[in-house]
Design a protein around this motif. Structure first.
Motif, short mmCIF file in Angstrom:
data_model
loop_
_atom_site.label_atom_id
_atom_site.label_comp_id
_atom_site.label_asym_id
_atom_site.label_seq_id
_atom_site.Cartn_x
_atom_site.Cartn_y
_atom_site.Cartn_z
N VAL A 22 3.40 4.14 -16.62
CA VAL A 22 4.08 5.41 -16.38
C VAL A 22 3.04 6.52 -16.14
CG1 VAL A 22 5.54 7.20 -17.42
CG2 VAL A 22 6.13 4.79 -17.71
N SER A 23 3.33 7.41 -15.19
CA SER A 23 2.49 8.59 -14.92
C SER A 23 1.07 8.26 -14.52
CB SER A 23 2.48 9.53 -16.14
OG SER A 23 3.76 10.08 -16.36
N ASN A 24 0.94 7.35 -13.56
CA ASN A 24 -0.35 7.17 -12.90
C ASN A 24 -0.49 8.26 -11.84
OD1 ASN A 24 -2.81 5.99 -12.08
ND2 ASN A 24 -2.00 3.94 -12.48
N GLU A 25 -1.65 8.33 -11.19
CA GLU A 25 -1.87 9.39 -10.20
C GLU A 25 -2.67 8.87 -9.02
OE1 GLU A 25 -3.62 12.94 -11.77
OE2 GLU A 25 -2.29 12.99 -13.52
N PHE A 26 -2.40 9.45 -7.87
CA PHE A 26 -3.22 9.22 -6.69
C PHE A 26 -4.53 9.97 -6.83
CE2 PHE A 26 0.92 8.13 -5.02
CZ PHE A 26 0.66 7.17 -4.04
N ILE B 242 -2.69 3.99 -2.80
CA ILE B 242 -2.83 3.09 -3.94
C ILE B 242 -2.30 1.73 -3.48
CG2 ILE B 242 -1.86 2.50 -6.20
CD1 ILE B 242 -1.74 5.49 -6.81
N LYS B 243 -2.97 0.68 -3.89
CA LYS B 243 -2.50 -0.66 -3.56
C LYS B 243 -2.03 -1.35 -4.83
CE LYS B 243 -3.66 -5.01 -1.24
NZ LYS B 243 -4.71 -5.78 -0.52
N ILE B 244 -0.86 -1.99 -4.76
CA ILE B 244 -0.40 -2.84 -5.85
C ILE B 244 -0.27 -4.27 -5.35
CG2 ILE B 244 0.74 -0.98 -7.12
CD1 ILE B 244 3.44 -2.02 -6.03
N THR B 245 -0.69 -5.21 -6.17
CA THR B 245 -0.53 -6.63 -5.85
C THR B 245 0.06 -7.34 -7.06
OG1 THR B 245 -2.73 -7.32 -6.61
CG2 THR B 245 -2.57 -6.53 -4.34
N PHE B 246 0.81 -8.41 -6.81
CA PHE B 246 1.40 -9.18 -7.90
C PHE B 246 1.83 -10.53 -7.36
CE2 PHE B 246 4.32 -6.17 -6.03
CZ PHE B 246 5.52 -6.83 -5.82
N SER B 247 1.95 -11.49 -8.27
CA SER B 247 2.24 -12.86 -7.86
C SER B 247 3.71 -13.22 -7.96
CB SER B 247 1.42 -13.84 -8.70
OG SER B 247 1.74 -13.71 -10.08
N VAL C 181 0.87 -1.18 0.00
CA VAL C 181 0.00 0.00 0.00
C VAL C 181 0.90 1.22 0.00
CG1 VAL C 181 -1.76 1.31 1.25
CG2 VAL C 181 -1.87 -1.19 1.18
N LEU C 182 0.69 2.10 -0.96
CA LEU C 182 1.54 3.28 -1.16
C LEU C 182 0.75 4.53 -0.81
CD1 LEU C 182 2.72 1.96 -4.57
CD2 LEU C 182 4.24 2.23 -2.62
N GLN C 183 1.38 5.43 -0.09
CA GLN C 183 0.71 6.65 0.36
C GLN C 183 1.10 7.82 -0.54
OE1 GLN C 183 -1.53 6.41 2.84
NE2 GLN C 183 -0.99 4.23 3.02
N GLY C 184 0.16 8.75 -0.73
CA GLY C 184 0.43 9.93 -1.53
C GLY C 184 -0.69 10.94 -1.41
#
Length: 209
Positions: free
Chosen positions: A184-188, A193-198, A141-144
């Motif tokens: 590239v260049s996503n935004e809060f 924002i949560k990222i998940t991956f296997s 979980v990323l804060q911004g």
């Protein structure tokens, strides 16, 4: 223990430098990084490198400080030597300043230090006035703040089943590879924002113009 390394790339401005050293326990001047400590009148704990690009007056100003000198012909960059020194002295968090700039080869090698830190379970970031770069190997979980720019890249191998949740541009079950422009260049849009991956390792880049 937090260590701050200042290397010989683009020098951090005073605000960034002072903010990062405020809660640091150990300060390392790597080669011409000593010029930054001299400029801002802050004494490092150690001077380290071959000093081929350090100002003589800067070195002289800290002559009472521990100096670890290496020959110019060596197998490691000054940044890597400083990184190893920080770990040997107990650092479990490392902020790398002066590690980006005009030398792309050095920048890439410095990003490689982030992978070494990740493998050792050490928190590490490269920071300059426009970027904050770090690696993650698990769901995070990323804060911004609203509108803040964030980008993602695969580091090394392909990142499997990659999801971006609660961002301006969500993504589902994606196979992320290095150099992919889609992430590239996503935004809060909110505070996180949560990222998940296997599988794989994700390079996270907070950036601003």
């Amino acid at each position: 223990m937090k260590a701050v390394i200042v290397a010989g790339g683009k020098a951090p401005d005073k605000e960034l430098f002072l903010r990062e050293i405020e809660d640091a326990n150990y300060l390392i001047a790597a080669d011409s990084g000593v010029n930054v400590f001299y400029k801002y009148d802050v004494c490092p704990n150690v001077l380290l490198g071959d000093f081929d690009s350090a100002k003589h007056e800067a070195i002289d100003a800290f002559k009472e400080v521990e100096i670890v000198k290496f020959k110019p012909e060596k197998d490691f960059t000054d940044s890597e030597l400083a990184f190893k020194h920080a770990i040997e002295n107990g650092a479990d968090e490392i902020v790398l300043l002066g590690c980006t700039g005009t030398r792309l080869d050095h920048t890439i090698a410095n990003i490689g230090l982030l992978k070494s830190a990740l493998d050792l379970n050490i928190k590490a970031m490269i920071k300059d006035e426009n970027n904050c770069i770090f690696l993650v190997s698990k769901d995070t979980v990323l804060q911004g703040s609203h509108g803040q720019t964030i980008s993602f890249q695969a580091f090394g191998e392909k990142v499997g089943n990659f999801y971006i949740v609660d961002a301006k541009y969500p993504l589902q079950d994606y196979s992320l590879e290095f150099g992919d422009g889609r992430t590239v260049s996503n935004e809060f849009i909110d505070k996180s924002i949560k990222i998940t991956f296997s599988s794989g390792t994700v390079m996270v880049i907070y950036s601003n113009d």
